[in-house]
Design an enzyme around this catalytic site. Sequence first.
Site, PDB file in Angstrom:
ATOM      1  N   ASP A 129      51.353  45.638  40.060  1.00  0.00           N
ATOM      2  CA  ASP A 129      50.288  46.570  39.667  1.00  0.00           C
ATOM      3  C   ASP A 129      49.366  46.972  40.804  1.00  0.00           C
ATOM      4  O   ASP A 129      49.176  48.161  41.096  1.00  0.00           O
ATOM      5  CB  ASP A 129      49.480  45.973  38.507  1.00  0.00           C
ATOM      6  CG  ASP A 129      48.984  44.555  38.783  1.00  0.00           C
ATOM      7  OD1 ASP A 129      49.420  43.949  39.780  1.00  0.00           O
ATOM      8  OD2 ASP A 129      48.171  44.048  37.995  1.00  0.00           O
TER       9      ASP A 129
ATOM     10  N   GLU B 132      45.164  35.228  45.311  1.00  0.00           N
ATOM     11  CA  GLU B 132      44.045  34.923  44.421  1.00  0.00           C
ATOM     12  C   GLU B 132      42.809  34.498  45.206  1.00  0.00           C
ATOM     13  O   GLU B 132      41.681  34.862  44.860  1.00  0.00           O
ATOM     14  CB  GLU B 132      44.454  33.820  43.429  1.00  0.00           C
ATOM     15  CG  GLU B 132      45.614  34.176  42.525  1.00  0.00           C
ATOM     16  CD  GLU B 132      45.235  35.147  41.422  1.00  0.00           C
ATOM     17  OE1 GLU B 132      46.116  35.521  40.639  1.00  0.00           O
ATOM     18  OE2 GLU B 132      44.048  35.541  41.336  1.00  0.00           O
TER      19      GLU B 132
ATOM     20  N   GLU C 129      40.797  45.095  32.667  1.00  0.00           N
ATOM     21  CA  GLU C 129      41.392  46.362  33.094  1.00  0.00           C
ATOM     22  C   GLU C 129      40.938  47.567  32.263  1.00  0.00           C
ATOM     23  O   GLU C 129      40.680  48.645  32.806  1.00  0.00           O
ATOM     24  CB  GLU C 129      42.922  46.257  33.084  1.00  0.00           C
ATOM     25  CG  GLU C 129      43.492  45.419  34.206  1.00  0.00           C
ATOM     26  CD  GLU C 129      43.340  43.936  33.969  1.00  0.00           C
ATOM     27  OE1 GLU C 129      43.373  43.161  34.957  1.00  0.00           O
ATOM     28  OE2 GLU C 129      43.180  43.524  32.788  1.00  0.00           O
TER      29      GLU C 129
ATOM     30  N   ARG D 276      39.412  36.899  45.035  1.00  0.00           N
ATOM     31  CA  ARG D 276      38.316  36.296  44.279  1.00  0.00           C
ATOM     32  C   ARG D 276      37.247  35.698  45.203  1.00  0.00           C
ATOM     33  O   ARG D 276      36.058  35.978  45.048  1.00  0.00           O
ATOM     34  CB  ARG D 276      38.837  35.212  43.331  1.00  0.00           C
ATOM     35  CG  ARG D 276      39.866  35.715  42.336  1.00  0.00           C
ATOM     36  CD  ARG D 276      40.083  34.716  41.221  1.00  0.00           C
ATOM     37  NE  ARG D 276      41.325  34.970  40.489  1.00  0.00           N
ATOM     38  CZ  ARG D 276      41.556  34.579  39.238  1.00  0.00           C
ATOM     39  NH1 ARG D 276      40.634  33.926  38.586  1.00  0.00           N
ATOM     40  NH2 ARG D 276      42.703  34.842  38.649  1.00  0.00           N
TER      41      ARG D 276
END
Length: 686
Positions: free
Chosen positions: A449, A316, A584, A320
């Site tokens: 994913d 993360e 998404e 980010r």
Amino acid sequence: MYPPSRKDFISLTLNDPHSHTYNNGKHRRQSCWRKWKQLSRLQRSLILFLLALLLIFGLLSYPSMTVQWRGLSDREDWLELNDREVKDIPPEVKSVSDQAEAKAPPPVAGPHMGPAVDPDAGADAVVGPKAPNVPILAKPRIKNKTFQNKRGPPSLQKDGNISDAIGRKKQVQEVVQDEEGEEVDKEKKIVSWRGALIEADQATEPPPSTNEKEAAAPPANPADPVPSEAGAVDRLEAVRDAFRHAWKGYKEYAWGHDELKPISRSFGEWFGLGLTLIDSLDTMWILGLKEEFAEAKDWVEKELSFDKNVDVNLFETTIRILGGLLSTYHLTGDQLFLEKAKDLGFRLMPAFKTPSKIPFSDVNIGKGIAHPPRWTSDSTLAEVTSIQLEFRELSRLTQDPQYQEAVNEVMRLVHKLPGKQDGLVPMFINTNSGQFTHKGVFTLGARADSYYEYLLKQWIQGGKAEDDLLEDYLQAVEGVKKHLVRQTGPSRLTFVGELSHSRFNPKMDHLVCFLPGTLALGAHNGLPGDHMDLAVQLMETCHQMYQQMETGLSPEIVHFSLQASDGNNLIVKPADRHNLLRPETVESLFYMYRFTKDPKYRDWGWDILLSFNNYTKVLGGGYTSINNVRDPLNPGPRDKMESFFLGETLKYLYLLFSDDTEQLSLDKYVFNTEAHALPIWPSPPK
């Protein structure tokens, strides 16, 4: 022969000193019970039946009386609020409204009604009768009417008016969720993935029938204006307004903190590194919000420090913060952001000091110590294979190879590991052994994913020179088509399910809606044309995940029906109804429009933005994730605005509506999984 009547009393007369007479004889008042007993059985039954009927009618009429009373109160609130706010409408916005009123035809009821918007709130919710001087925001006609569903009124946004004619219900959620309710939710949590709570499955609840939806939906208001091109507010400006509104809440209540809690007007900390602010830097630059960008840059320069005794998640933090700093550096050329990126990248490197070279999930950036989660020695596969774009670019900019070598080693190990199935990979990998764990479970949702996304994007980033990455990606797409792609029984919607030990589960996370965009990007870069065909089909399904919900917002997870006789395509379980403002679907809409120029993709994105404004926009600033996309009257705010709403969702919406294809050209830039743009490297000499 009837017996003589029975007297069960005696007559008694008493005199008092004041000559008042009391007689309990024939004129004595008999008790109610005695009178009831004297009635016939038929009479008593009839009275009881009437009383029961009155009670039932009373119970049925109570909710409608309550709704009418609340609707009246809400309308009074709206009138009071708009009387205050309409004075501040900029002259240029008023002129747009005036043009719309002059050119628009008479209002007509129908499903394609153009919504009115309060300009101070910015790209506001669809509303009812237009107040004086409130500009018109024309909603484009939806070309694909399949599964079209009437949607309820706004429920969070207090400055959205409601039709007096139909008295629609509106609620302003200004309170924090009940503490006891939060404790119940904590018991259901299993794992956090990019803000998502992966919860235990609950009983399946089918969506309402067509008749039920029509009954629940409010009728079209004849006073609503007809869409007019002259009255349409610029969609790009609508996205800017949405960003300003979100930024207003963050600046006022969460400045310098990780996340805004817009309902309680407070903040939440994850890493204590100004997560939302840094994630939003390049979005502000792209949207041309110079004032907001300048104040954020000032905070980065004066306040941002990574010298903190705090554990951060490697994945993360990389996508980010490191990705946000690198992207902002490339867009602005300002060395400040590169220096901050260098500092952070160096502090994250201890995560790679493991026996297997598979990085730990957590690292203390102050102490330089890394470790796995407390409950396992595994890392999720997406976490360790979705940090490569950022670390590779950091090496290129610093001319320090350690960053690229560390992440490339991870990809080499995963490339040759046993346990794959036709290019599909398990969700977990052990940091000690370097082997897959929980084998036999394959998904394109949470925890796996972005592995598939980064296979393609690393190949593009590196000038299409790394054949192993391309080979793994092509095998994975074939594996997806072979094992995970199915169609629903009723309407032939194409979706991507999950595989668990050879057993297919027709479950699809909203996260999987990244796939249409990724497939389209691959086809744009010369990969097989059937990838684009699959992208078109999946894009339609992701669109229906929004269209078939009463709020027009997708749930976190849907299940699909495979039975031809079943009238329901999408089934949403109670635990999966929440919406986290995820990007998404709009991400894939951006790619699909860039490559096809089909305007329907813009229209679908516009509908999503309107739904965000209707059901997630919070008075005073900010947007909130919601608990229930199936309930337009009470979507249930969760009191949290994820950083990716500003970093990704609004950015992709802006790029979707922009006609400037050279702005972040997909032939020059590749987006990381947090929508931060990194340059494509020149192809190496052959």
